[in-house]
Every structure is written in structure tokens, then in C-alpha cells.
Design an enzyme around this catalytic site. Sequence first.
Site, PDB file in Angstrom:
ATOM      1  N   CYS A 263       0.796  -1.241   0.000  1.00 43.32           N
ATOM      2  CA  CYS A 263       0.000   0.000   0.000  1.00 43.32           C
ATOM      3  C   CYS A 263       0.823   1.283   0.000  1.00 43.32           C
ATOM      4  O   CYS A 263       0.702   2.091  -0.924  1.00 43.32           O
ATOM      5  CB  CYS A 263      -0.937  -0.005   1.195  1.00 43.32           C
ATOM      6  SG  CYS A 263      -1.963  -1.467   1.235  1.00 43.32           S
TER       7      CYS A 263
HETATM    8  C1  UGA Z   1      -1.401   0.386   5.567  1.00 39.25           C
HETATM    9  C2  UGA Z   1      -2.232   1.339   6.452  1.00 39.25           C
HETATM   10  O1  UGA Z   1      -1.705   1.328   7.789  1.00 39.25           O
HETATM   11  C3  UGA Z   1      -3.697   0.921   6.476  1.00 39.25           C
HETATM   12  O2  UGA Z   1      -4.449   1.874   7.218  1.00 39.25           O
HETATM   13  C4  UGA Z   1      -4.220   0.869   5.026  1.00 39.25           C
HETATM   14  O3  UGA Z   1      -5.559   0.429   4.971  1.00 39.25           O
HETATM   15  C5  UGA Z   1      -3.373  -0.114   4.235  1.00 39.25           C
HETATM   16  O4  UGA Z   1      -1.994   0.336   4.264  1.00 39.25           O
HETATM   17  C6  UGA Z   1      -3.909  -0.134   2.822  1.00 39.25           C
HETATM   18  O5  UGA Z   1      -3.810   0.877   2.134  1.00 39.25           O
HETATM   19  O6  UGA Z   1      -4.549  -1.109   2.444  1.00 39.25           O
HETATM   20  P1  UGA Z   1      -0.279  -2.016   5.908  1.00 39.25           P
HETATM   21  O7  UGA Z   1       0.445  -1.708   4.640  1.00 39.25           O
HETATM   22  O8  UGA Z   1      -0.967  -3.329   6.048  1.00 39.25           O
HETATM   23  O9  UGA Z   1      -1.429  -0.901   6.173  1.00 39.25           O
HETATM   24  O10 UGA Z   1       0.763  -1.951   7.090  1.00 39.25           O
HETATM   25  P2  UGA Z   1       1.250  -0.917   8.200  1.00 39.25           P
HETATM   26  O11 UGA Z   1       1.033  -1.534   9.524  1.00 39.25           O
HETATM   27  O12 UGA Z   1       0.692   0.428   7.992  1.00 39.25           O
HETATM   28  O13 UGA Z   1       2.834  -0.892   7.935  1.00 39.25           O
HETATM   29  C7  UGA Z   1       3.379  -0.462   6.698  1.00 39.25           C
HETATM   30  C8  UGA Z   1       4.893  -0.439   6.738  1.00 39.25           C
HETATM   31  O14 UGA Z   1       5.360   0.654   7.541  1.00 39.25           O
HETATM   32  C9  UGA Z   1       5.547  -1.698   7.339  1.00 39.25           C
HETATM   33  O15 UGA Z   1       6.663  -2.029   6.543  1.00 39.25           O
HETATM   34  C10 UGA Z   1       5.998  -1.261   8.718  1.00 39.25           C
HETATM   35  O16 UGA Z   1       7.124  -1.982   9.188  1.00 39.25           O
HETATM   36  C11 UGA Z   1       6.355   0.218   8.459  1.00 39.25           C
HETATM   37  N1  UGA Z   1       6.277   1.062   9.671  1.00 39.25           N
HETATM   38  C12 UGA Z   1       5.098   1.261  10.317  1.00 39.25           C
HETATM   39  C13 UGA Z   1       7.420   1.744  10.108  1.00 39.25           C
HETATM   40  O17 UGA Z   1       8.512   1.598   9.521  1.00 39.25           O
HETATM   41  N2  UGA Z   1       7.327   2.562  11.206  1.00 39.25           N
HETATM   42  C14 UGA Z   1       6.171   2.769  11.868  1.00 39.25           C
HETATM   43  O18 UGA Z   1       6.164   3.551  12.848  1.00 39.25           O
HETATM   44  C15 UGA Z   1       5.022   2.093  11.410  1.00 39.25           C
END
Ligand code: UGA
Length: 423
Positions: A263
Site C-alpha cells: 500500500c
Molecule cells: C497500511 C495502512 O496502515 C492501512 O491503514 C491501510 O488500509 C493499508 O496500508 C492499505 O492501504 O490497504 P499495511 O500496509 O498493512 O497498512 O501496514 P502498516 O502496519 O501500515 O505498515 C506499513 C509499513 O510501515 C511496514 O513495513 C511497517 O514496518 C512500516 N512502519 C510502520 C514503520 O517503519 N514505522 C512505523 O512507525 C510504522
Amino acid sequence: MKISVVGGGYVGLVTGACFAQLGHDVTIIEIDSDKVKSINNNQSPIYEIGLDLLLKQHTGNNLSASTSFDLLATADIIFICVGTPPKPDGSSDLSYIESASSSIGTALKNKSSYCCVVVKSTVPPGTTEKNVRPAVLKTSGKSEDAIGFAMNPEFLREGRAVEDFMHPDRIVIGSNDLRAGKQVALVYQGISAPVIHTGLSGAEMIKYTSNAFLATKISFSNEIGNICKHLGIDVYEVMNGVGYDPRIGPLFLNAGAGFGGSCFPKDVSALVSLAKDAGENPVLLQSVLTINEQQPHRMIALLLEKLGTVSGKRITILGLAFKDNTDDIRDSCAIPVIRDLLQKGARVSAYDPMAVPNMQQIFPEIEYCSCATDALVGSDGCLVMTEWPEFSRLDKEFDLMAHRVIIEGRRILTCNGVEGICW
Ligand code: UGA
């Protein structure tokens, strides 16, 4: 209500199963017959916490899957949940949306009662109005009195999608006609969350803007982390202090190897492409992507500082999924790191609790281990790429390395002697 969900991927399957849990009668239309078989046999084709249980409770009762679009004729409401993959220039490929819209219209040709078509896929602003609506109306031969249109973005995080669906912070419903908007709100009865009604394009833009803002928070934290690293300051201590300000908030400030997944990279790239098409120069969004592309390579730079060279050395990768609680490796930060290590002549051993089979498709040549211990034996350096909770318990296992060089990209380890990517 009778609900049809077109597309049985991550979003469609979770959405369908959760609507069944809310008491609706749900049919998932999916062109991949293996997926359909698997769903109808109570077996989730993807790993998602809580999904197996929902399938067990509802498949054969009020949830089923089929390859036939004809079943759409009986639906009160149809959710489009097909993929919008990125094209080489970063813009969204809308071909699945367009073909789903035409097939939906064809299926609705002989329908006598009102039906609402809702786009849940992440699409560029204007898509529901300019692509979906005309395609459905043309192939169905019907007018807007018979078919309503709405856009209802999803905010599900992989690994927590069922929980996010059942307990959302908000439900956004975009529509240009009252009846369609009301119909969509009805399917969410039983869920307690603020409902925000917008126009069609507003809802589409809310989704892109939400993901772009979250990605910006991460790249911002990473840039601060990179500065802190030079100054000998712990970025986690800094962001903890910063996050107490309610205008900023404590979430998504974890610095590390960068964001991956299906995403954030795709949606920020699509927004950049949209901005350029509109004649804008989206410098901030472009920087968010640039910081994110560079971040994983900092892990290798740190490793080279410690080892001099990685050529011929055994390097362990702990974590292959783009985050914990998923087997998804799409745009995982581990991919550019492994590629770079192989180019530099390293021998790579890797472990992940769930994502090994998926990574084997991309890198069949590296050594995959069934536990962290096996991956660490005789290793010259270890890079931690994913925030799997089980890694937090590792300590003595690192003593099995030939050289205890541990570089962490996720701040999950609790043992001593670890170098953080930006702390
Ligand atoms: C993300 C959004 O959080 C959802 O709200 C959205 O619905 C979804 O995309 C989508 O568009 O369908 P997702 O990609 O499943 O969800 O995962 P996240 O938990 O948001 O993490 C994304 C990435 O960011 C991961 O690689 C995680 O390790 C990284 N991350 C997250 C960080 O590096 N630092 C943080 O503080 C948080």
C-alpha cells in the site's frame, strides 16, 4: 442484506468474511478458481489473524465464493475489491477495475430492483465517477435510478485486518446521491464508528492522503533518526517525547529500515504521478519515497563499516515479511537488502516465521532456515529486517555467530551488543 464482493484478495476476502459476521448474506466473486475452492473449503488462501475462524463460522451458511458474475444479479450491494497495481511510471493500473465494472454491468442487465455498486479498491480521484459509473451503466443498459454508485475506502492493516474492520476509527462513504450513501451506511449497522459522508472523489482522495501522511510520518522519523545517529542521540527517546504532543501523536514514529507492503509505496507513487499530471511538483511526497528507498541500504553501509567487505561472508537476514504477522513480502525492505548483499558476493542465510515460501520465489539461490538459530550458526553478520515479536527473545543464539555483528532495522531486539540502523 445480500452483498457481493468482487475480488477475493486480502481486502475482498476480509471484507466479505466480516460482512458475513455482521449477519449479511455474502458471495465473493473471484476469477481464480483455486481461491474459490479454498474459500468454499473453509481454508483461507491468505494468512490473516481471525480469518480462518470467520470462514469456519460462515462458509456454507451465509458466505460462499464463486467464479460466476451471474450471481451478482441477486445482490443489493456490490463491493469492488480488485487490485490496482502500479504501472512502471508509478500511476495506477485500472484495468482490473474497468473489466470488473463491465462484468458487473453485464450481470445487472436483467435485474429489476435497485442495486448499489461500491468501489473499495484504492483508486485515483475521479475513477468511480469517470471509469466505473459509465462502464457499469453502459453494459447494464440501465439508468442511475436503477444503479447507485459509492466509494468506501478501506483502512485495514495486514495482520490486523479483521480487528480493523470490526473496530474502525471511521467509516468513509463517498457518493454523489443520497440513496447510494444511505445504502452503504446500512451494511455497517452494528459497527460503532463515526460515519463520514463525502463526495465520490473526496472519499478516493481521503484514502490516498491517509496513506501518504502515514508514510510521511515514517520517512520523517527515519530522517530524524539518521541525524540522531550522527549526534549519538536515541531517536526512539526523541520520538517518544515528541509523540506526547496531541497535535503529533505517538503512532507511526518508529524509525527503522523503512516502510514496505502493498500500500504505502504504491499509493504514494500514485499520488506523485497524479500530482505531476496535474502540473504540480510534489517535492515532499517525492522525498518521502526517496528517503524510503535509501533507508534499507543504510543497513548494508553499517555492515560494511564493521566487516570491511561482505564478499564470501555468511550474512544472516532475520525477517523477510514487510512487517510482522503476515507472510506478505510485497515491497519488503528485505528484498533490496538481499539483492545488494548477493551483488556484493555475500552468502545469505535467512529466516522468517511465515514468509520463506514467498521469498523463495524471488531468491531461490539463498539458504532458508527453519529457525533463527540455524540461520545464525557461523554467521559473520546479522541484519534484522522485520519486527517479529519472537526476535525480541533472541540473545544466546547470537553467540553461535562467527562474529557477533548485529545490525537492527526495527528496534525489536532486547539483548546487548546491537547496532541500530538509526539509533
Ligand atoms: C497500511 C495502512 O496502515 C492501512 O491503514 C491501510 O488500509 C493499508 O496500508 C492499505 O492501504 O490497504 P499495511 O500496509 O498493512 O497498512 O501496514 P502498516 O502496519 O501500515 O505498515 C506499513 C509499513 O510501515 C511496514 O513495513 C511497517 O514496518 C512500516 N512502519 C510502520 C514503520 O517503519 N514505522 C512505523 O512507525 C510504522
